[in-house]
Enzyme design. Sequence first.
Site: not given
Ligand code: TYM
Length: 335
Positions: A113, A195, A198
Amino acid sequence: MAKEVVLSGIRPTGFLHLGNYFGAMRNYVRMQDEYNCYFFVANWHSLTTHPDTSELRNSVNRVVAENIACGLDPEKVALYIQSDLPEIAELYLYLNTMAYKGELEKTTTFKEKVRLSPDNVNAGLLTYPVLMAADILIHRAVKVPVGKDQEQHLEMARNFAERFNHRYGDVFPSPQAFNYGTELVKILSLDGNGKMSKSENQMNTIFLADEDEQIRKKIMKAKTDGGPLTPNAVKPDYIENLFTLMRQVSTPDTVQKFEDDFNNSSEGNCIIRYGDLKKQLAADMVEFVAPIRAKAADLQANQELLKKITRQGAEKARASGAETLRLVREAIGMN
Ligand code: TYM
């Protein structure tokens, strides 16, 4: 026996995509019958990278709607918004005293980031993994369904929990990243570069809100090559990614046919036709995404219902969060 506690969250920083679904949400849906589940929309986390909040409320609503459209039952799970659970902020404060600057600076997502937005290296970004640990530990969760990209954050959450327990006495179990398969999932962008995500690379990301035609177009453009040079070759990761997606949405017979075609191909004798594979994958993907898109759109048109669901989710989450904070304060001597 009490059910094990599960927690996971998604940032409302854009449209949800196949990576979110196959990496995380698909597991949520399976887990809701077996576990005591908490799922939330991480709107505080989104402020660390998206300070402009003009679209935030819409995004939060869309994430809630898409979670339900994918099969989450708000009667079975607590589905809530992070900022409705202020208990997280207090736990975040305590955990911040157990997180060291050096380890935070070394976190892969932080470095990434900083590289992407060198003008906005704020303290919230640095302590992102601490807030995430607070999200998990506030419910004393043991299983955290996430994609592969969150593995390091989970390891950090375990470290903070252990440090807390060591310093003040046992309050937290050790949370583990979870997937029903053997390994955590990583869905690649369709051009094979990094990967699916969003906010980057939108033409190579399939969103749950994409129209049929967009889905077809994106899949037909996905990166392939001239075919394998030897029988039973190792698949390049962008080809493996297409097979991974196909395994999720196509019938086992279909997958097997293309696997066999791939394995029987060699230089000068290419049996696998990537054009056919992509056409089949596109057709099956359209069928998979269309009902989710339609249901999510219906739900988004019913703001009152979404509000009711997240209010109910927050009530359930606050009961659990308040009990954890009571134990935390008692352990620290803040009661
Ligand atoms: P975020 O919002 O980026 O993504 C949400 C979930 O989707 C999964 N993910 C993926 N899995 C496989 N391939 C991909 N290309 C891919 N892109 C996203 C992420 O692994 C995630 O499970 N930090 C977290 C949000 C968060 C969180 C938490 C998660 C905040 N607090 C506590 C678990 C527990 C995040 O940015 O996810």
